[in-house]
Enzyme design. Structure first.
Site, short mmCIF file in Angstrom:
data_model
loop_
_atom_site.label_atom_id
_atom_site.label_comp_id
_atom_site.label_asym_id
_atom_site.label_seq_id
_atom_site.Cartn_x
_atom_site.Cartn_y
_atom_site.Cartn_z
CG ASP A 48 79.32 -27.85 -61.63
OD1 ASP A 48 79.18 -27.29 -60.53
OD2 ASP A 48 79.98 -27.36 -62.57
CE1 TYR A 53 82.05 -23.94 -67.18
CE2 TYR A 53 80.61 -25.75 -66.58
CZ TYR A 53 81.68 -24.93 -66.29
OH TYR A 53 82.38 -25.11 -65.12
CG HIS A 115 81.93 -19.23 -63.35
ND1 HIS A 115 81.40 -19.74 -64.52
CD2 HIS A 115 82.98 -20.03 -63.05
CE1 HIS A 115 82.10 -20.80 -64.89
NE2 HIS A 115 83.07 -20.99 -64.03
#
Length: 279
Positions: A48, A53, A115
């Site tokens: 994931d 990120y 998200h």
């Protein structure tokens, strides 16, 4: 209830997702390759990541190295990423998806999530995800950090029901309302930060239950999730801890344990409140 690290759960479109996966939040791009590789070698099949990120490239490299080391193929992995939908147009969302595939060095995603809902920021991104799903570029689509009212708004224009809602969930934030909505509408719940970013590992009750079962506090918390059919994404940069986090299938929390852990719920977040967080 899953019985091993390799066990999968069926989503509402028939696709299968591993019940326990490896998350790579806050792992730098230059370090994530080895983490993902070791995760695959140690039996993790769900990886994931997310656009925000900043480690999709390293994750993709780690996947390739891990598959070779473990003698597996791309189809053996379940890869999730998340779109950072900062009020994107459909065209921008489609472009960002293609960038994700390029960075991960794959030609499809198993799961792509929005998200955060933001302030009414998800319609165009969701419509883009539906197009990609119809084109076979994504096997399943879903959301992350959506509250019930966000899901209800999504239902007014979507053709597809989200396969999954990934949310902050742990004993201090049990998310009963979202779990009930998910069960009613066949949307799987997956927990991020199940250990409350480590804050629960020294909690007196949890350490007491851990001693009773001769397990770690982390294993007690993860087992609490498993026994409630909650899917998991757990971050670890250490191989030993990866193995420990997966060593939760040889014991059972009794009713008294579960009642005590359930009583810890106080609606306490370690991350942002979805109703207050925008981009």
């Amino acid at each position: 209830m899953i019985q091993s690290l390799s066990d999968k759960v069926i989503l509402n479109n028939g696709q299968k997702i591993p019940g326990l996966g490896l998350g790579v939040f806050q792992i730098p791009n230059e370090k994530v390759t080895e983490v993902v590789k070791q995760g695959i070698i140690n039996g993790y099949r769900l990886i994931d990541t997310a656009q925000i990120y900043g480690n999709e490239e390293g994750t993709g490299k780690g996947m390739k190295e891990g598959l070779v080391a473990a003698g597996l193929t791309r189809e053996d992995l379940f890869i999730t990423s998340k779109i950072w939908n900062a009020h994107l147009s459909q065209e921008e969302a489609l472009e960002s998806f293609n960038e994700t595939l390029t960075k991960l060095q794959i030609d499809y995603l198993d799961l792509f999530l929005i998200h955060w809902p933001g302030k009414h920021a998800f319609k165009d991104s969701w419509l883009a995800l539906e197009k990609l799903y119809d084109a076979g570029k994504i096997k399943s689509i879903g959301v992350s950090n959506f509250e019930v009212h966000h899901l209800e708004e999504l239902a007014t224009f979507s053709k597809l029901t989200p396969a999954l809602n990934q949310i902050e969930l742990h004993p201090k934030l049990a998310q009963h309302e979202l779990r009930a909505y998910g069960e009613q509408h066949n949307i799987k719940i997956q927990a991020w930060s199940p250990l409350m970013q480590g804050q629960l590992l020294t909690h007196p009750l949890i350490t007491e239950i851990a001693a009773k079962h001769q397990k770690t506090p982390a294993q007690i918390i993860l087992r609490w999730d498993i026994q409630q059919q909650i899917l998991l994404v757990v971050k670890s940069v250490h191989e030993e801890r990866m193995r420990s986090n997966a060593d939760i299938f040889d014991f059972h929390l009794d009713d008294q344990d579960m009642e005590k852990l359930n009583a810890l719920n106080e609606g306490l977040r370690s991350g942002p409140n979805p109703d207050e967080f925008d981009f």
